[in-house]
Design a protein around this motif. Sequence first.
Motif, PDB file in Angstrom:
ATOM      1  N   ASP A 176       0.863  -1.177   0.000  1.00 45.24           N
ATOM      2  CA  ASP A 176       0.000   0.000   0.000  1.00 45.24           C
ATOM      3  C   ASP A 176       0.901   1.229   0.000  1.00 45.24           C
ATOM      4  OD1 ASP A 176      -2.572  -1.297   0.290  1.00 45.24           O
ATOM      5  OD2 ASP A 176      -1.993  -1.733   2.357  1.00 45.24           O
ATOM      6  N   ILE A 177       0.540   2.231  -0.776  1.00 41.45           N
ATOM      7  CA  ILE A 177       1.268   3.497  -0.733  1.00 41.45           C
ATOM      8  C   ILE A 177       0.783   4.243   0.504  1.00 41.45           C
ATOM      9  CG2 ILE A 177       1.688   5.708  -1.883  1.00 41.45           C
ATOM     10  CD1 ILE A 177       1.400   4.221  -4.567  1.00 41.45           C
ATOM     11  N   ILE A 178       1.715   4.565   1.403  1.00 42.20           N
ATOM     12  CA  ILE A 178       1.347   5.203   2.671  1.00 42.20           C
ATOM     13  C   ILE A 178       1.954   6.595   2.830  1.00 42.20           C
ATOM     14  CG2 ILE A 178       0.911   3.040   3.869  1.00 42.20           C
ATOM     15  CD1 ILE A 178       3.747   3.326   5.117  1.00 42.20           C
ATOM     16  N   GLY A 179       2.782   7.011   1.883  1.00 46.80           N
ATOM     17  CA  GLY A 179       3.378   8.333   1.975  1.00 46.80           C
ATOM     18  C   GLY A 179       4.037   8.729   0.678  1.00 46.80           C
ATOM     19  N   GLU A 180       4.248  10.035   0.540  1.00 40.22           N
ATOM     20  CA  GLU A 180       4.857  10.579  -0.680  1.00 40.22           C
ATOM     21  C   GLU A 180       5.533  11.892  -0.320  1.00 40.22           C
ATOM     22  OE1 GLU A 180       3.277  12.227  -5.015  1.00 40.22           O
ATOM     23  OE2 GLU A 180       1.963  10.972  -3.778  1.00 40.22           O
ATOM     24  N   ILE A 181       6.714  12.099  -0.860  1.00 37.72           N
ATOM     25  CA  ILE A 181       7.386  13.387  -0.702  1.00 37.72           C
ATOM     26  C   ILE A 181       6.910  14.266  -1.849  1.00 37.72           C
ATOM     27  CG2 ILE A 181       9.587  14.608  -0.674  1.00 37.72           C
ATOM     28  CD1 ILE A 181      10.864  12.037   0.434  1.00 37.72           C
ATOM     29  N   PRO A 182       6.315  15.411  -1.549  1.00 36.90           N
ATOM     30  CA  PRO A 182       5.829  16.268  -2.643  1.00 36.90           C
ATOM     31  C   PRO A 182       6.991  16.869  -3.439  1.00 36.90           C
ATOM     32  CG  PRO A 182       5.451  17.306  -0.501  1.00 36.90           C
ATOM     33  CD  PRO A 182       6.042  15.956  -0.236  1.00 36.90           C
ATOM     34  N   GLY A 183       6.807  16.939  -4.729  1.00 35.20           N
ATOM     35  CA  GLY A 183       7.818  17.553  -5.594  1.00 35.20           C
ATOM     36  C   GLY A 183       9.007  16.639  -5.850  1.00 35.20           C
ATOM     37  N   TRP A 184       9.957  17.200  -6.576  1.00 37.99           N
ATOM     38  CA  TRP A 184      11.145  16.461  -6.992  1.00 37.99           C
ATOM     39  C   TRP A 184      12.273  16.644  -5.986  1.00 37.99           C
ATOM     40  CZ3 TRP A 184      10.286  13.305 -10.902  1.00 37.99           C
ATOM     41  CH2 TRP A 184       9.381  13.638 -11.905  1.00 37.99           C
ATOM     42  N   ILE A 185      13.071  15.592  -5.837  1.00 36.74           N
ATOM     43  CA  ILE A 185      14.371  15.664  -5.167  1.00 36.74           C
ATOM     44  C   ILE A 185      15.373  15.257  -6.246  1.00 36.74           C
ATOM     45  CG2 ILE A 185      15.856  14.784  -3.364  1.00 36.74           C
ATOM     46  CD1 ILE A 185      13.369  14.051  -1.764  1.00 36.74           C
ATOM     47  N   ALA A 186      16.385  16.077  -6.465  1.00 40.62           N
ATOM     48  CA  ALA A 186      17.307  15.823  -7.578  1.00 40.62           C
ATOM     49  C   ALA A 186      18.743  15.632  -7.104  1.00 40.62           C
ATOM     50  CB  ALA A 186      17.245  16.970  -8.580  1.00 40.62           C
ATOM     51  N   TYR A 187      19.472  14.887  -7.913  1.00 37.41           N
ATOM     52  CA  TYR A 187      20.925  14.807  -7.726  1.00 37.41           C
ATOM     53  C   TYR A 187      21.580  14.818  -9.094  1.00 37.41           C
ATOM     54  CZ  TYR A 187      20.545   9.734  -8.677  1.00 37.41           C
ATOM     55  OH  TYR A 187      20.290   8.498  -9.246  1.00 37.41           O
ATOM     56  N   ASP A 188      22.810  15.297  -9.121  1.00 36.40           N
ATOM     57  CA  ASP A 188      23.616  15.318 -10.345  1.00 36.40           C
ATOM     58  C   ASP A 188      24.572  14.136 -10.339  1.00 36.40           C
ATOM     59  OD1 ASP A 188      22.439  17.723 -11.052  1.00 36.40           O
ATOM     60  OD2 ASP A 188      24.104  18.944 -10.339  1.00 36.40           O
ATOM     61  N   TYR A 189      24.827  13.591 -11.538  1.00 41.44           N
ATOM     62  CA  TYR A 189      25.879  12.597 -11.653  1.00 41.44           C
ATOM     63  C   TYR A 189      27.213  13.326 -11.516  1.00 41.44           C
ATOM     64  CZ  TYR A 189      22.325   9.664 -13.935  1.00 41.44           C
ATOM     65  OH  TYR A 189      21.204   8.950 -14.236  1.00 41.44           O
ATOM     66  N   PRO A 190      28.167  12.771 -10.777  1.00 38.28           N
ATOM     67  CA  PRO A 190      29.483  13.422 -10.720  1.00 38.28           C
ATOM     68  C   PRO A 190      30.187  13.317 -12.076  1.00 38.28           C
ATOM     69  CG  PRO A 190      29.480  11.372  -9.459  1.00 38.28           C
ATOM     70  CD  PRO A 190      28.079  11.573  -9.956  1.00 38.28           C
ATOM     71  N   PRO A 191      31.152  14.198 -12.337  1.00 32.10           N
ATOM     72  CA  PRO A 191      31.829  14.197 -13.647  1.00 32.10           C
ATOM     73  C   PRO A 191      32.405  12.846 -14.042  1.00 32.10           C
ATOM     74  CG  PRO A 191      32.428  16.159 -12.421  1.00 32.10           C
ATOM     75  CD  PRO A 191      31.620  15.283 -11.486  1.00 32.10           C
ATOM     76  N   ASP A 192      32.975  12.095 -13.101  1.00 42.43           N
ATOM     77  CA  ASP A 192      33.563  10.808 -13.475  1.00 42.43           C
ATOM     78  C   ASP A 192      32.510   9.815 -13.952  1.00 42.43           C
ATOM     79  OD1 ASP A 192      32.811  10.845 -10.662  1.00 42.43           O
ATOM     80  OD2 ASP A 192      33.730   8.864 -10.487  1.00 42.43           O
ATOM     81  N   VAL A 193      31.306   9.918 -13.451  1.00 49.46           N
ATOM     82  CA  VAL A 193      30.221   9.049 -13.913  1.00 49.46           C
ATOM     83  C   VAL A 193      29.766   9.481 -15.303  1.00 49.46           C
ATOM     84  CG1 VAL A 193      27.824   8.351 -13.491  1.00 49.46           C
ATOM     85  CG2 VAL A 193      29.463   8.433 -11.600  1.00 49.46           C
ATOM     86  N   ARG A 194      29.585  10.775 -15.502  1.00 49.47           N
ATOM     87  CA  ARG A 194      29.131  11.266 -16.812  1.00 49.47           C
ATOM     88  C   ARG A 194      30.147  10.982 -17.914  1.00 49.47           C
ATOM     89  NH1 ARG A 194      27.459  16.127 -13.940  1.00 49.47           N
ATOM     90  NH2 ARG A 194      29.200  17.182 -14.894  1.00 49.47           N
ATOM     91  N   GLU A 195      31.426  10.910 -17.564  1.00 48.88           N
ATOM     92  CA  GLU A 195      32.472  10.694 -18.563  1.00 48.88           C
ATOM     93  C   GLU A 195      32.798   9.221 -18.787  1.00 48.88           C
ATOM     94  OE1 GLU A 195      35.641  13.084 -17.023  1.00 48.88           O
ATOM     95  OE2 GLU A 195      34.499  14.940 -17.279  1.00 48.88           O
TER      96      GLU A 195
END
Length: 165
Positions: free
Chosen positions: A72-91
Motif C-alpha cells: 500500500d502506498i502510505i506516503g509521498e514526498i511532494p515535488g522532486w528531489i534531484a541529484y547530479d551525476y558526478p563528472p567521473d560518472v558522466r564521462e
Amino acid sequence: MTGEDPYPHHRPNVGIALFNQDGQVWLGRREGTPGPWNWQLPQGGIDAGEDARTAALRELEEETGIPAKAVDIIGEIPGWIAYDYPPDVREDPRFHKKRHLGQKQRWFALRFHGSECDIDLASHAEVEFDAWRWGELAEIPGLIIPWKRAVYEQVVDAFKHVAKA
C-alpha cells in the motif's frame, strides 16, 4: 510560480522506501557493484506518459518481484528531489546512455503486507539487486554512494515517522 520544471536536464525517476510491519525498510545490494556503497532502495525511471505512482509500483515489481497487491502506498514526498551525476560518472563510457545531468526523483513510502516469498530478485530480465535485507531507515545514508547521500537524508527525514521507533 511559473510551473517550469526546475530540473529540465534530469531524468524523471521514482524511489521507493518499502517498510515491513515492524517499520524496517527494504534494502537491496546493487548487482555487480563493489562495496562499500552498494546498497540502496528500489528506484527507476518514469516512462513517457506514466504517472509517478504507477511507475513506483512497476519499478518495485521489476526490481524486487513484489506485486502491487502486496503493498500500500502510505506516503509521498511532494515535488522532486534531484541529484547530479558526478563528472567521473558522466564521462565513463559505460554510462554513454545517460544523456542527463542527473536524476529528479519522486519518493514514495510503501507498506509491505505480503510474504517474503513475494520477493524474487530475478523476476525481471534486468536484475538490479543480488541480495536484500530488512534494515533501519536511519542507516541508509551511510550505505549509499556519497553523491546520492543528500537525497537519502531527505528520504530518511520525510519517512522517519513510518520507521521502527
